[in-house]
Design an enzyme around this catalytic site. Sequence first.
Site, PDB file in Angstrom:
ATOM      1  N   ASP A  81       4.569  17.272  -4.227  1.00  0.00           N
ATOM      2  CA  ASP A  81       3.481  18.125  -3.675  1.00  0.00           C
ATOM      3  C   ASP A  81       3.680  19.431  -3.512  1.00  0.00           C
ATOM      4  OD1 ASP A  81       5.877  17.977  -2.117  1.00  0.00           O
ATOM      5  OD2 ASP A  81       5.102  16.781  -0.463  1.00  0.00           O
ATOM      6  N   ASP A 140       7.323  12.579  11.172  1.00  0.00           N
ATOM      7  CA  ASP A 140       6.153  12.024  11.740  1.00  0.00           C
ATOM      8  C   ASP A 140       5.648  10.738  10.776  1.00  0.00           C
ATOM      9  OD1 ASP A 140       5.048  13.339   9.471  1.00  0.00           O
ATOM     10  OD2 ASP A 140       3.611  14.309  10.432  1.00  0.00           O
ATOM     11  N   HIS A 161       5.447  11.127   7.392  1.00  0.00           N
ATOM     12  CA  HIS A 161       4.795  11.342   6.047  1.00  0.00           C
ATOM     13  C   HIS A 161       5.800  11.170   5.124  1.00  0.00           C
ATOM     14  CE1 HIS A 161       6.029  15.742   6.960  1.00  0.00           C
ATOM     15  NE2 HIS A 161       6.503  15.528   5.632  1.00  0.00           N
ATOM     16  N   GLU A 210       0.219  12.746   5.681  1.00  0.00           N
ATOM     17  CA  GLU A 210       0.159  12.808   6.941  1.00  0.00           C
ATOM     18  C   GLU A 210      -0.155  11.639   7.687  1.00  0.00           C
ATOM     19  OE1 GLU A 210       2.158  14.991   8.244  1.00  0.00           O
ATOM     20  OE2 GLU A 210       1.633  17.026   7.919  1.00  0.00           O
TER      21      GLU A 210
END
Length: 260
Positions: free
Chosen positions: A66, A135, A137, A142
């Site tokens: 990313d 979270d 990801h 996400e």
Amino acid sequence: MEAVIAAPDELAWLAAGAIEKLLRSRPDAVLGLATGSSPLPIYDELVRLHVEAGLSFARASAFTLDEYVGLPRKHPQRYLNVITHEITDRVGFAPGAVHGPDGLAADIPAACAAYEDAIMAAGGVDLQILGIGTDGHVGFNEPGSSLASRTRIKTLTEQTRTDNARFFAGDINAVPHHCLTQGLATIMAARHIVLIATGRAKADAVHQLVEGPVSAMWPATILQLHPHVTVLIDNAAASRLQLGDYFRSTYTAKPTWQGL
Ligand code: GLP
């Protein structure tokens, strides 16, 4: 899914050992590299193997997961610069062998499609190193991400921007709002996925990843559908696992020669 619960240095040694085994048998292997603090001990171990045991990366190539959108080319937190600094410059990848999505592209959809094409043209990723966000990801997929997603632009959650502010001198306003990330389907196409998670802050995400229902709310859970995933966790990250004792006993009983 194989889960290994061990001390952080042993986890790094195991992951680096899997990369070593791959490169010794196929020197032109394609690696998937992740940013974040979790993989850093793996990279340090790879540097040790490169320096002390002659492990060569000269014919290997790599794809990052990313990239932030809009960070200037020389920004130290631009993920391609982070990966270059943390690992690829230290182990001697050939010039041009390390690729990342172009967060400065004028045509973002075209840049994302080109990244998918480049991974395909390289023959796909042989071994993907992954971290996991608090979270759930992976990459920057996400919660709510399509489980069939490919490389695309995403908006970061406030949670991720807060978590990552530590890399921007604690200033959340300096953390970009957007990123490009390999999609979950892109990541799932890697032939072997090695995810590393350490520390109590990851315990909920690890619990969901290993034991939760497959759901876009915890994007990493898609990995349950992959035939060859290794989850490397320390005791703190494993603290919410119902199957913790089972994983400890299977690892203790595993022959050491078997590797990951
Ligand atoms: C970032 C990266 C992820 C990484 C996550 C966790 O959001 N995009 O690839 O897994 O951070 O980072 P850390 O390992 O520092 O907790």
